[in-house]
Design a protein around this motif. Structure first.
Motif, PDB file in Angstrom:
ATOM      1  N   LYS A 193       0.838  -1.196   0.000  1.00 36.91           N
ATOM      2  CA  LYS A 193       0.000   0.000   0.000  1.00 36.91           C
ATOM      3  C   LYS A 193       0.874   1.247   0.000  1.00 36.91           C
ATOM      4  O   LYS A 193       1.909   1.290   0.659  1.00 36.91           O
ATOM      5  N   VAL A 194       0.456   2.255  -0.752  1.00 38.98           N
ATOM      6  CA  VAL A 194       1.096   3.570  -0.736  1.00 38.98           C
ATOM      7  C   VAL A 194       0.023   4.592  -0.368  1.00 38.98           C
ATOM      8  O   VAL A 194      -1.008   4.691  -1.031  1.00 38.98           O
ATOM      9  N   TYR A 195       0.274   5.353   0.694  1.00 38.63           N
ATOM     10  CA  TYR A 195      -0.728   6.304   1.166  1.00 38.63           C
ATOM     11  C   TYR A 195      -0.802   7.534   0.270  1.00 38.63           C
ATOM     12  O   TYR A 195       0.218   8.063  -0.178  1.00 38.63           O
ATOM     13  N   GLN A 196      -2.040   7.954   0.029  1.00 39.82           N
ATOM     14  CA  GLN A 196      -2.275   9.121  -0.817  1.00 39.82           C
ATOM     15  C   GLN A 196      -1.673  10.366  -0.156  1.00 39.82           C
ATOM     16  O   GLN A 196      -1.835  10.599   1.039  1.00 39.82           O
ATOM     17  N   GLY A 197      -0.953  11.163  -0.954  1.00 40.45           N
ATOM     18  CA  GLY A 197      -0.351  12.387  -0.453  1.00 40.45           C
ATOM     19  C   GLY A 197       0.933  12.179   0.325  1.00 40.45           C
ATOM     20  O   GLY A 197       1.495  13.129   0.875  1.00 40.45           O
ATOM     21  N   SER A 198       1.424  10.945   0.376  1.00 43.80           N
ATOM     22  CA  SER A 198       2.632  10.639   1.144  1.00 43.80           C
ATOM     23  C   SER A 198       3.895  10.964   0.352  1.00 43.80           C
ATOM     24  O   SER A 198       3.850  11.214  -0.868  1.00 43.80           O
TER      25      SER A 198
ATOM     26  N   GLU B 156       4.360   8.438  -2.482  1.00 42.17           N
ATOM     27  CA  GLU B 156       3.573   8.716  -3.685  1.00 42.17           C
ATOM     28  C   GLU B 156       4.240   9.829  -4.492  1.00 42.17           C
ATOM     29  O   GLU B 156       4.306   9.753  -5.730  1.00 42.17           O
ATOM     30  N   GLU B 157       4.740  10.841  -3.811  1.00 45.24           N
ATOM     31  CA  GLU B 157       5.375  11.976  -4.494  1.00 45.24           C
ATOM     32  C   GLU B 157       6.594  11.557  -5.309  1.00 45.24           C
ATOM     33  O   GLU B 157       6.837  12.093  -6.395  1.00 45.24           O
TER      34      GLU B 157
ATOM     35  N   GLU C 150       5.229   2.832  -6.008  1.00 42.48           N
ATOM     36  CA  GLU C 150       3.898   2.293  -6.286  1.00 42.48           C
ATOM     37  C   GLU C 150       3.721   0.920  -5.662  1.00 42.48           C
ATOM     38  O   GLU C 150       4.689   0.246  -5.305  1.00 42.48           O
TER      39      GLU C 150
ATOM     40  N   GLY D 146       5.103   6.558   4.185  1.00 42.39           N
ATOM     41  CA  GLY D 146       3.732   6.315   3.757  1.00 42.39           C
ATOM     42  C   GLY D 146       3.557   5.056   2.938  1.00 42.39           C
ATOM     43  O   GLY D 146       2.812   5.036   1.953  1.00 42.39           O
TER      44      GLY D 146
END
Length: 446
Positions: free
Chosen positions: A8-13, A16-17, A21, A74
């Motif tokens: 899992k990759v947290y949104q806005g982490s 993700e930046e 993935e 994240g």
């Protein structure tokens, strides 16, 4: 899925930046291979980190990250151990796994003795297979608390009980951990005529000398199945022996209560059941931190039901059968009576299942098998819904996260439902959600 594959990759982490993935593999941080989440958590604390990530295509990305100190990336992994869990190198005379019959699923025969599982899952470890550098790693990473299977602090006796020539080093290791402020919880499996009585008192006193680093001590009675052919002969506790142990340990508990305001050592509920004595009051258990050792379960069940009974829907009608083992039967029978007195439109049967699979000396509900439940339960025993304590269901490292709800003998909850043509409901083994379950599956009369 590889253990170091990202789930899992947290949104806005941060992850993700920088383009990390799901299904990417984390290979290293700052050139260090990541064996587990302990490594991961320690290595990402810096403000500058260099990640080596493998994409599903096989392409290797080198990712440099500037961040705040201790800021999370994240991401989540499939598991918290990214290499193989460490297996046990002992041959304990009381080992329950050695008392399993042949033909069960392979994972049940795996003996873990991994400090990481102790930290993350609460498993108990013996520390016999750890090198000095691994002890230093616990200290440097501040891996705490550690749950330790002590059994005895007598070096010669511990070597014999664990059948491991390195087992006698334990107390020296524990002293080193205590000096470095590592918190420890201890467990003792007490075997009559081996490590009980005076030996048990000496062990407890040794551990007390390491207080407050040693936070608590749990004493549980030896469990013996019918599959002990060729194994060390063991004596079981009976009413007299259990009562004597309670009496002896009570003297130490009273001493500790005066000195530190805590009982420090506590006996499993089984001792009190065998001795025919009532369990201590709720204050004695100090927040019930030893429930996984079977300590305080009876008292917590009583307190929980007493508190939750006011929430019972007295206008609803429903019928339930609670299935349990020999040890908990009397308590659950009283619980059922108290609920039915509060609402006489609720019908609760309590079905006691004897453990024929492992032998009648095993009386706890958590070691009941599906086949014993099926063989000993007829449709006449059952009301509309079946309630099982959820500690009958296997969890932990040995099973995949999405596995079926499965009992020790591979019988699933679905198998039970198909056999009995009834819905099976899983209840917290402390009774925390029992009233909620009854309210949910009862119906108000129109």
């Amino acid at each position: 899925m590889d253990k170091n594959e990202i789930l899992k990759v947290y949104q806005g982490s941060i992850a993700e930046e920088v383009g990390i993935e799901v299904k990417d593999k984390l290979l290293s941080i700052n050139g260090n291979k990541v064996k587990d989440i302990i490594d991961y958590k320690f290595l990402i604390t810096d403000e500058y980190i260099d990640l080596e990530v493998e994409k599903p295509s096989g392409e290797i990305w080198d990712i440099e990250i500037d961040k705040a100190y201790d800021e999370e990336l994240g991401i989540e992994f499939k598991d918290f151990i990214l290499d193989r869990p460490r297996s046990c190198s002992n041959k304990c005379i009381f080992c329950f796994i050695d008392q399993l019959p042949k033909g069960m699923r392979k994972t049940l025969y795996f003996k873990d003795d991994d400090s990481r599982l102790s930290f993350f899952q609460g498993n108990f470890v013996t520390l016999t297979n750890m090198k000095d550098e691994e002890i230093d790693r616990i200290i440097n990473y501040k891996i705490s608390p550690i749950n330790i299977s002590v059994h005895t602090t007598n070096p010669e006796l511990r070597v014999k009980m664990l059948n491991n020539r390195f087992a006698g080093r334990l107390y020296d290791i524990m002293k080193k951990m205590a000096l470095n402020y590592i918190e420890m919880n201890c467990q003792i499996v007490s075997c009559p005529s081996i490590n009980n009585g005076k030996e048990l008192e000496n062990t407890i006193e040794d551990l007390y000398r390491l207080y407050p680093s040693v936070k608590s001590v749990a004493v549980v009675p030896i469990g013996v199945t019918r599959f002990r052919e060729g194994l060390h002969s063991l004596k079981l506790y009976d009413k007299v022996l259990a009562g004597k142990e309670i009496e002896n340990i009570s003297r130490l508990q009273n001493k500790y209560l005066k000195e530190i305001g805590s009982a420090f050592v506590r006996l499993a509920d089984e001792f009190y059941i065998m001795a025919g004595l009532d369990v201590p009051n709720k204050e004695f258990y100090e927040g019930y931190g030893q429930l996984e050792d079977g300590i305080g379960m009876i008292r917590l069940l009583r307190e929980t039901i007493s508190e939750k009974l006011k929430n019972l829907n007295t206008k609803a009608k429903g019928s339930f059968t609670i299935i349990t083992g020999v040890s908990a039967y009397n308590e659950l029978f009283k619980v059922a009576q108290s609920i039915m007195i509060k609402n006489n439109k609720i019908d609760i049967k309590v079905k006691k299942v004897i453990n024929h699979f492992f032998g009648e000396t095993i009386t706890v509900a958590g070691l009941l098998t599906g086949q014993d439940i099926i063989k000993q339960t007829s449709l006449e025993d059952l009301n509309e819904y079946i309630i099982l304590p959820n500690n009958m269901i296997r969890r932990g490292y040995e099973l995949e996260q999405n596995s079926d709800k499965i009992l020790l003998d591979d019988v699933t909850v679905e198998d039970l439902e198909n056999s009995f043509k009834r819905k099976v409901l899983l209840c917290d083994y402390t009774g925390e959600d029992l009233i909620d379950i009854i309210n949910t599956y009862s119906k108000e009369e129109q």
